[in-house]
Design a protein around this motif. Structure first.
Motif, PDB file in Angstrom:
ATOM      1  N   LEU A  75       0.832  -1.198   0.000  1.00 18.72           N
ATOM      2  CA  LEU A  75       0.000   0.000   0.000  1.00 18.72           C
ATOM      3  C   LEU A  75       0.870   1.252   0.000  1.00 18.72           C
ATOM      4  CD1 LEU A  75      -2.855   1.190   0.134  1.00 18.72           C
ATOM      5  CD2 LEU A  75      -2.666   1.129   2.628  1.00 18.72           C
ATOM      6  N   TYR A  96       0.823   6.881  -6.492  1.00 20.46           N
ATOM      7  CA  TYR A  96      -0.334   7.759  -6.603  1.00 20.46           C
ATOM      8  C   TYR A  96       0.081   9.211  -6.374  1.00 20.46           C
ATOM      9  CZ  TYR A  96      -4.783   9.972  -5.566  1.00 20.46           C
ATOM     10  OH  TYR A  96      -5.849  10.817  -5.562  1.00 20.46           O
ATOM     11  N   ARG A  97       0.908   9.459  -5.371  1.00 17.53           N
ATOM     12  CA  ARG A  97       1.389  10.820  -5.086  1.00 17.53           C
ATOM     13  C   ARG A  97       2.197  11.353  -6.263  1.00 17.53           C
ATOM     14  NH1 ARG A  97      -1.874  12.060  -1.383  1.00 17.53           N
ATOM     15  NH2 ARG A  97      -1.716  10.959   0.578  1.00 17.53           N
ATOM     16  N   GLU A 121       0.766   4.086  -2.749  1.00 16.06           N
ATOM     17  CA  GLU A 121       0.537   5.477  -2.351  1.00 16.06           C
ATOM     18  C   GLU A 121       1.631   6.386  -2.916  1.00 16.06           C
ATOM     19  OE1 GLU A 121      -0.453   8.137   1.609  1.00 16.06           O
ATOM     20  OE2 GLU A 121       0.288   6.094   1.851  1.00 16.06           O
ATOM     21  N   LYS A 122       2.883   5.921  -2.936  1.00 15.44           N
ATOM     22  CA  LYS A 122       3.964   6.716  -3.527  1.00 15.44           C
ATOM     23  C   LYS A 122       3.712   6.950  -5.008  1.00 15.44           C
ATOM     24  CE  LYS A 122       7.986   5.613  -0.668  1.00 15.44           C
ATOM     25  NZ  LYS A 122       9.301   4.937  -0.657  1.00 15.44           N
TER      26      LYS A 122
END
Length: 172
Positions: A37, A44-45, A41-42
């Motif tokens: 996750l 996605y950022r 998330e990285k």
């Protein structure tokens, strides 16, 4: 029912060990999922960098619009390039000059012949003859690398050198 309770009591240590193993395995799975996750998330950022509250569809649409605009500008630039490439062919591209002594009684190389041609080998050969009594200049038109007028040895030399010059026009 009592039989079931006795059975559970008899196997309670084994059941407890089994549950501890399952909890341990689930804990490992949870740790692995949190790491995965974190990677997602990285990404996605990174994907959403510089974006505040826009949704992904709006972002992708705006990038597609920018790509379309870039394609239009690129096509326009290519059309302009083709126009310029055609114009360049009619510009002077090949110039060769040669100085020589036209008459034996003249002390230095004051006479000259010069070929000025475009990409299609059209242009002019200029010749200036210097003598003690005066100077004369001749211009002879060149069409597709040939002249309908007689050319002197020096004029032929500069014309051939100009025709054989490698002018590089970069085409895609």
């Amino acid at each position: 029912m009592e039989l079931l309770l006795n059975l559970v009591n008899d196997f309670a240590p084994y059941i407890l060990i089994g549950l501890i193993i399952i909890i341990f395995l689930l804990s490992i799975i949870i740790i692995v999922l949190f790491k995965a996750l974190g990677k997602v998330e990285k990404r996605y950022r990174k994907l959403m960098r510089g974006v505040s509250t826009k949704n992904l569809e709006h972002i992708v649409t705006s990038y597609l619009d920018k790509i379309d605009e870039c394609n239009r500008k690129s096509e326009h630039a290519l059309k302009e390039y083709i126009k310029l490439d055609d114009k360049i062919k009619s510009c002077t591209q090949k110039i060769v000059m040669m100085r020589y002594k036209a008459f034996e009684d003249i002390g230095s190389d004051l006479s000259f012949s010069m070929a000025i041609l475009d990409g299609d080998n059209d242009g002019v050969v200029l010749t200036g003859l210097y003598a003690r009594s005066g100077s004369t200049t001749y211009a002879k038109p060149i069409d597709n690398g040939t002249s309908k007028y007689d050319l002197s040895e020096e004029e032929i030399t500069v014309l051939n050198k100009a025709i054989n010059q490698n002018v590089e026009i970069y085409n895609n």
